[in-house]
Scaffold this active site. Structure first.
Site, PDB file in Angstrom:
ATOM      1  N   HIS A 174       0.481 -11.851   1.980  1.00  0.00           N
ATOM      2  CA  HIS A 174      -0.567 -11.086   1.296  1.00  0.00           C
ATOM      3  C   HIS A 174      -1.407 -11.934   0.326  1.00  0.00           C
ATOM      4  CE1 HIS A 174      -1.470  -6.600   0.342  1.00  0.00           C
ATOM      5  NE2 HIS A 174      -2.550  -7.327   0.204  1.00  0.00           N
ATOM      6  N   TYR A 186       0.836  -1.213   0.000  1.00  0.00           N
ATOM      7  CA  TYR A 186       0.000   0.000   0.000  1.00  0.00           C
ATOM      8  C   TYR A 186       0.869   1.260   0.000  1.00  0.00           C
ATOM      9  CZ  TYR A 186      -3.671  -3.227   1.688  1.00  0.00           C
ATOM     10  OH  TYR A 186      -4.531  -4.274   1.859  1.00  0.00           O
TER      11      TYR A 186
END
Ligand SMILES: NC(=O)c1ccc[n+]([C@@H]2O[C@H](COP(=O)([O-])OP(=O)(O)OC[C@H]3O[C@@H](n4cnc5c(N)ncnc54)[C@H](OP(=O)(O)O)[C@@H]3O)[C@@H](O)[C@H]2O)c1
Length: 276
Positions: free
Chosen positions: A106, A48
């Site tokens: 992830h 991010y």
């Protein structure tokens, strides 16, 4: 706020705050506002590019570090053991933190065949004190079974796409049966058409709550942990205000009936979709 106990003995709040797209100064301001509005769990990721904003918001908020649960995630390109440890250390430097409370793989990226090695790195990182608890995102039963077979250690958390169009009944059951807590990403369907669904609008009127609150309460009653993102202080408060009403079983069923086999927002099936 109630806390959930993880299978390793740590505890996390029953709702968290998503930070995807909250970057830079504006991102810091939104995250500080979320902390001041009562969120105690923050969800970020290496990919991010806002672990810095999250760390900055924590220090500006004035809340003690140990009152917060901070989650980050390892990207697939760093699943080789040494890369994983170095990426985690980099993430901590960026966030100006000594440890993460939760650290997750992830994506499984099964074709690459590296997630077990990365999981071993997370197991060791926990021993080194870099992270309190370890978990995964987007893992299917076959991936979780493999972790168990090869390392003997199952994740505390499986963070998966979950909203009324994709209620993940089978995955939730598998997680529950294995002592894994299901955490919901895009719990509001990333503000997609689900917010305009007529059944949800009807329930919103019936319970005198917003559609967002109906959805988040439904997820709470499913026994999962939603992590809604909002840049708006008003919606941040709205999304936290879901603990003063209860959806009836009949209405829970109505919401569950909205689920569709192709209900994923972006068709990201972890069996084939990869992200690095
Ligand atoms: N592990 C993974 O693979 C993965 C993947 C995706 C996301 N995530 C995590 O999950 C978090 C949440 O998912 P998400 O950000 O994709 O989507 P989301 O939380 O479902 O939705 C966020 C969107 O909904 C809007 N919104 C927020 N509250 C609302 C309300 N009460 N009524 C109407 N609209 C509202 C937000 O706009 P405003 O900001 O303008 O309020 C934003 O556009 C992410 O931020 C990230 O931390 C993880």
């Amino acid at each position: 706020m109630l806390m959930y106990k993880l299978n390793d003995g740590q505890v996390i709040p029953e709702i968290g705050f998503g930070t995807y797209k909250l970057n830079g100064r504006k991102g810091v301001q939104s995250i500080v506002s979320a902390i001041n509005n009562g969120y105690r769990m923050l969800d970020t990721a290496y990919n991010y590019e806002n672990e810095g904003a999250v760390g900055r918001a924590i220090s500006e908020s004035g809340i003690d570090r140990d009152k917060l649960v901070v989650t980050s995630k390892l990207p697939g390109r760093y699943y080789a053991y040494d890369d994983a440890i170095a990426a985690l250390q980099e993430s901590l430097y960026r966030a100006h933190l000594d440890y993460f409370d939760l650290y997750l793989l992830h994506w499984p990226n099964p074709k690459r065949g590296m997630y077990v090695e990365a999981w071993q790195a997370l197991i060791d990182a926990q021993k080194f004190g870099l992270v309190k608890s370890i978990g995964v995102c987007n893992f299917l039963p076959e991936h979780l079974n493999k972790l168990k077979q090869e390392t003997g250690i199952l994740p505390t958390i499986n963070q998966i796409e979950l909203h009324p169009y994709f209620n993940q009944a089978d995955m939730r059951k598998f997680d529950k049966d294995n002592g894994i807590i299901t955490m919901d990403w895009s719990p509001l369907g990333r503000a997609s058409s689900v917010l305009k669904n007529p059944v949800l609008i009807e329930l919103s009127k019936k319970y005198n709550k917003s559609v967002g609150q109906i959805i988040l309460r439904w997820e709470h009653q499913l026994g999962t942990v939603p992590i809604p993102k909002s840049s708006s202080p008003i919606r941040q408060v709205e999304n936290l205000s879901i603990f003063d009403f209860e959806i009836s079983n009949t209405d829970m069923d109505k919401i569950n009936s909205l689920t569709k086999s192709d209900g994923r927002n972006k068709d990201q099936d972890p069996a084939v979709y990869e992200e690095f």
